[in-house]
Design an enzyme around this catalytic site. Structure first.
Site, PDB file in Angstrom:
ATOM      1  N   LYS A 188       0.819  -1.206   0.000  1.00  8.95           N
ATOM      2  CA  LYS A 188       0.000   0.000   0.000  1.00  8.95           C
ATOM      3  C   LYS A 188       0.858   1.263   0.000  1.00  8.95           C
ATOM      4  CE  LYS A 188      -2.208  -0.101   3.679  1.00  8.95           C
ATOM      5  NZ  LYS A 188      -2.196   0.977   4.690  1.00  8.95           N
ATOM      6  N   ARG A 192     -10.571   2.202   8.807  1.00 11.74           N
ATOM      7  CA  ARG A 192     -10.151   0.850   9.141  1.00 11.74           C
ATOM      8  C   ARG A 192     -11.243   0.088   9.861  1.00 11.74           C
ATOM      9  NH1 ARG A 192      -4.479   1.806   9.405  1.00 11.74           N
ATOM     10  NH2 ARG A 192      -3.190  -0.004   9.842  1.00 11.74           N
ATOM     11  N   ARG A 247      10.712  -6.083   5.844  1.00  5.32           N
ATOM     12  CA  ARG A 247      10.565  -4.691   5.417  1.00  5.32           C
ATOM     13  C   ARG A 247      11.483  -3.755   6.192  1.00  5.32           C
ATOM     14  NH1 ARG A 247       4.651  -2.249   5.148  1.00  5.32           N
ATOM     15  NH2 ARG A 247       4.524  -2.734   7.369  1.00  5.32           N
ATOM     16  N   ARG A 253      10.529  -0.931  11.234  1.00  9.61           N
ATOM     17  CA  ARG A 253       9.460  -0.296  11.993  1.00  9.61           C
ATOM     18  C   ARG A 253       9.252  -1.146  13.229  1.00  9.61           C
ATOM     19  NH1 ARG A 253       4.084   0.783   8.598  1.00  9.61           N
ATOM     20  NH2 ARG A 253       3.096  -0.159  10.395  1.00  9.61           N
ATOM     21  N   ARG A 301      -1.314  -7.334  13.890  1.00 10.43           N
ATOM     22  CA  ARG A 301      -1.804  -6.329  12.940  1.00 10.43           C
ATOM     23  C   ARG A 301      -2.553  -6.995  11.801  1.00 10.43           C
ATOM     24  NH1 ARG A 301       3.288  -4.231  11.522  1.00 10.43           N
ATOM     25  NH2 ARG A 301       2.335  -3.094   9.816  1.00 10.43           N
TER      26      ARG A 301
HETATM   27  P1  ADP Z   1      -0.075  -0.943   8.562  1.00 11.09           P
HETATM   28  O1  ADP Z   1       1.250  -1.093   7.932  1.00 11.09           O
HETATM   29  O2  ADP Z   1      -0.393  -2.017   9.578  1.00 11.09           O
HETATM   30  O3  ADP Z   1      -1.174  -0.718   7.584  1.00 11.09           O
HETATM   31  P2  ADP Z   1      -0.165   1.850   9.502  1.00 11.09           P
HETATM   32  O4  ADP Z   1       1.141   2.468   9.277  1.00 11.09           O
HETATM   33  O5  ADP Z   1      -1.296   2.251   8.636  1.00 11.09           O
HETATM   34  O6  ADP Z   1       0.035   0.272   9.541  1.00 11.09           O
HETATM   35  O7  ADP Z   1      -0.620   2.072  11.026  1.00 11.09           O
HETATM   36  C1  ADP Z   1       0.218   1.739  12.115  1.00 11.09           C
HETATM   37  C2  ADP Z   1      -0.587   1.732  13.413  1.00 11.09           C
HETATM   38  O8  ADP Z   1      -1.209   3.024  13.622  1.00 11.09           O
HETATM   39  C3  ADP Z   1      -1.743   0.751  13.453  1.00 11.09           C
HETATM   40  O9  ADP Z   1      -1.334  -0.551  13.828  1.00 11.09           O
HETATM   41  C4  ADP Z   1      -2.665   1.413  14.487  1.00 11.09           C
HETATM   42  O10 ADP Z   1      -2.222   1.206  15.794  1.00 11.09           O
HETATM   43  C5  ADP Z   1      -2.516   2.888  14.178  1.00 11.09           C
HETATM   44  N1  ADP Z   1      -3.534   3.318  13.178  1.00 11.09           N
HETATM   45  C6  ADP Z   1      -3.276   3.761  11.916  1.00 11.09           C
HETATM   46  N2  ADP Z   1      -4.425   4.076  11.278  1.00 11.09           N
HETATM   47  C7  ADP Z   1      -5.429   3.823  12.142  1.00 11.09           C
HETATM   48  C8  ADP Z   1      -6.856   3.910  12.072  1.00 11.09           C
HETATM   49  N3  ADP Z   1      -7.476   4.334  10.971  1.00 11.09           N
HETATM   50  N4  ADP Z   1      -7.568   3.555  13.170  1.00 11.09           N
HETATM   51  C9  ADP Z   1      -6.973   3.139  14.283  1.00 11.09           C
HETATM   52  N5  ADP Z   1      -5.641   3.003  14.415  1.00 11.09           N
HETATM   53  C10 ADP Z   1      -4.866   3.344  13.363  1.00 11.09           C
END
Ligand code: ADP
Ligand code: ZN
Length: 213
Positions: A13, A88, A127, A158, A169
């Site tokens: 993504k 989400r 990653r 990360r 996750r």
């Molecule tokens: P991923 O690579 O899992 O898609 P992101 O970088 O989008 O991760 O998000 C990292 C973390 O930030 C998530 O695991 C969550 O804790 C928090 N987070 C991000 N976006 C949201 C959202 N829309 N609602 C709730 N928590 C979020």
């Protein structure tokens, strides 16, 4: 263009979002990036989000919806935007529709990048990201595991990409975010894209979809 990009962690993504941003000049709004920035700067928001993120869990909807609402009101979003990592959950999607309706706008296209589960974990665990320019790499395809080929910056993991947290996750995605596909399917804006290919190939298909709207 009002766009949402969806996909489980590891689907590619972030990489596709970078391509889209460069090609269509729309702001890339990533809740994950916003939260990571807030944690780094130890703001009130960051302190609130940190524990959830470190556990691989979702930050509470009211917090997340609040920051998105504020962000979408800013000037650079008035011609379009790309949401990444939001919505989400179904309440987030409903809140988003409401905020946009209040602005006389709506989501025009949702891109769903799908990849088999085994591939996802492999990608997440390998990653690394450049601490400077944020380019994402897969260690398996790198000769130099320490330095960014683009800018010379330092590569790092990360903190939530480690084993158990990465698995959490993925589970959270399957449980809470998968139902959103149906939500957008019903609204006839869902477009699914096979993400188990080379990144430029995936982007070609995305471009074809976006050219139609
Ligand atoms: P991923 O690579 O899992 O898609 P992101 O970088 O989008 O991760 O998000 C990292 C973390 O930030 C998530 O695991 C969550 O804790 C928090 N987070 C991000 N976006 C949201 C959202 N829309 N609602 C709730 N928590 C979020
Ligand atoms: Zn770099």
């Amino acid at each position: 263009m009002n766009l949402v990009i969806m996909g489980p962690p590891g689907a590619g993504k972030g990489t596709q979002a970078d391509f889209i941003k460069a090609a269509y000049k729309i702001p890339h709004i990533s809740t994950g990036d916003m939260f990571r920035e807030a944690v780094k700067n130890a703001t009130e928001l960051g302190l609130e989000a940190k524990g959830y993120m470190e556990a691989g869990k979702l930050v509470p909807d009211e917090v997340t919806i609040g920051i998105i609402k504020e962000r979408l009101g800013q000037d650079d979003c008035q011609e379009g935007f790309m949401l990444d990592g939001f919505p989400r959950t179904t309440p987030q999607a409903e809140a988003l529709d409401q905020v946009l309706a209040g602005m006389g706008r709506k989501i025009e296209v949702v891109l769903n990048i799908f990849v088999p589960r085994e591939v996802l974990l492999e990608r997440i665990l390998n990653r690394v990201t450049c601490n400077n320019c944020k380019t994402i790499y897969n260690l398996r395809f790198l000769d130099d595991h320490e330095t960014c080929a683009k800018c010379g910056g330092e590569l790092g993991y990360r903190s939530d990409d480690r084993g158990e947290i990465a698995k959490t996750r993925l589970e959270v995605y399957l449980e809470q975010t998968m139902p959103l596909l149906q939500y957008y399917q019903e609204r006839q804006v869902l477009n699914s894209v096979d993400g188990n290919r080379e990144a430029p190939e995936v982007f070609e298909e995305i471009r074809e979809i976006l050219e139609k709207i």
